[in-house]
Design a protein around this motif. Sequence first.
Motif, short mmCIF file in Angstrom:
data_model
loop_
_atom_site.label_atom_id
_atom_site.label_comp_id
_atom_site.label_asym_id
_atom_site.label_seq_id
_atom_site.Cartn_x
_atom_site.Cartn_y
_atom_site.Cartn_z
N LEU A 96 38.73 23.68 30.48
CA LEU A 96 39.91 23.55 30.69
C LEU A 96 40.44 22.34 31.27
CD1 LEU A 96 43.06 24.58 30.44
CD2 LEU A 96 42.55 25.89 32.36
N ASP A 124 47.03 25.34 23.23
CA ASP A 124 46.49 25.32 22.07
C ASP A 124 45.02 25.59 22.09
OD1 ASP A 124 49.15 24.33 20.79
OD2 ASP A 124 48.42 22.17 21.02
N SER A 125 44.24 25.23 23.05
CA SER A 125 43.07 25.31 23.40
C SER A 125 42.61 27.06 23.46
CB SER A 125 42.47 24.96 24.59
OG SER A 125 42.25 23.46 24.46
N ARG A 178 48.18 21.42 25.88
CA ARG A 178 46.58 21.33 25.43
C ARG A 178 46.19 22.70 25.69
NH1 ARG A 178 46.83 15.96 27.60
NH2 ARG A 178 45.50 16.88 29.21
N ALA A 179 46.33 23.27 26.84
CA ALA A 179 45.97 24.37 27.13
C ALA A 179 46.26 25.53 26.44
CB ALA A 179 46.21 24.71 28.72
N ALA A 234 42.93 28.51 19.88
CA ALA A 234 41.71 27.95 18.98
C ALA A 234 40.62 28.91 19.55
CB ALA A 234 41.44 26.75 19.44
N ALA A 235 40.52 29.64 20.68
CA ALA A 235 39.70 30.21 21.27
C ALA A 235 39.86 31.85 20.63
CB ALA A 235 39.59 30.17 22.84
N GLN A 241 27.06 22.76 26.27
CA GLN A 241 28.26 21.90 26.07
C GLN A 241 27.83 20.58 25.86
OE1 GLN A 241 31.52 22.55 25.93
NE2 GLN A 241 31.78 20.36 25.59
N LEU A 247 37.73 29.57 28.60
CA LEU A 247 38.21 28.35 28.31
C LEU A 247 37.44 27.31 29.68
CD1 LEU A 247 41.73 28.00 27.60
CD2 LEU A 247 39.93 27.91 25.78
#
Length: 376
Positions: free
Chosen positions: A147, A24-25, A21-22, A28-29, A327, A144
């Motif tokens: 995270l 992929d994040s 997940r990290a 995406a960033a 956020q 992130l």
Amino acid sequence: MSSSTRPVPFTADDYRDRMARAADSAAAAGLAGLLVAPGPDLVYLTGYTPTAVTERLTLLVLAAGRNPVLVVPTLEAPDAAKAVGAPALTLRDWTDGKDPYAVTAPLLDARGRFGISDNAWAMHLIGLQQRLPDTSYASLTEALPMLRAVKDAHELARLAAAGAAADAAYEEILTVRFAGRKETDVAADLARLLTEHGHSQVDFTVVGSGPNGADPHHEAGDRTIEHGDMVVLDFGGLKYGYGSDTSRTVHVGEPTAEEQRVHDIVRAAQRAGCEAVRPGVACQEIDRAARAVITEAGYGERFIHRTGHGIGVTTHEPPYMIEGEEQPLVPGMCFSVEPGIYLPGRFGVRIEDIVTVTEDGGRRLNATPRELAVVE
């Protein structure tokens, strides 16, 4: 899970999912990957804590579509291999006298931009830049910030257990004598009680009596607590690897009408902040809800800090409940709601609970009474 029940252990699959997940994040960033140094991010992602953090490079390299790699000194590789998350990654070791950046550089995009742990050593970042001059870097908090923000059910259970343990410590501290003892004495009592209730680490025990209570982060000192003092208690640490953090304000003997009124205002503000919690609401709205109550009562200038901070494997982490933080809240986020009023030279009041976002609102992880307790 009760405060005395052992938590469900994290597995290699849990850490594999977190690292994926990290990565992929990060993609995406717009990042080429993540570089994670020893510290809370490494613990969260791999379950590995080096025995000692030294000048020797230890670095987790994550990138979408690639197997995670942990670069470690050879003498620490056996310990790293024992980490719960080790089966989910590849170990690359380097020996003393060799260049650790020569091992690390081939793992990186030579022109990429990477998120890097806030606590990475400058010498290591400079070493990477010298080896790969076309790379660039951003702190993980900047790149992130969420995270570690959203907790799963097993993390929430650990946070709830830590909160219950802190509550138990507070209930017991009300039975000790305050008047005639130093702040440091009461702080030592709190630290002992947190440990007795299962905390492996005590991070802070704020005891701010009388005028010292007007300093939100007052470090307990040699001041003798007197009859008639308002006393701010703020304490927490780690249990099962996850944080507790709670604040209550007590009074030695019966309070004056003004002291009771100020406490009532803070209690109303704290309640308003907690009641504002629900999915989709911006973090800043929690701050606004609590601050509005204090401002309307005429003490706006005496509320001098943000309303809250995230909590997880550290007692302070994103997200932050402060004006300008847009956020949105997401189920599983956990953070403090802790408004206060501070009257310099006189006294202070703060009330704090940890709150988690649910599917339709929020749930407090602290349950001790928020009324002004009278102690001896």
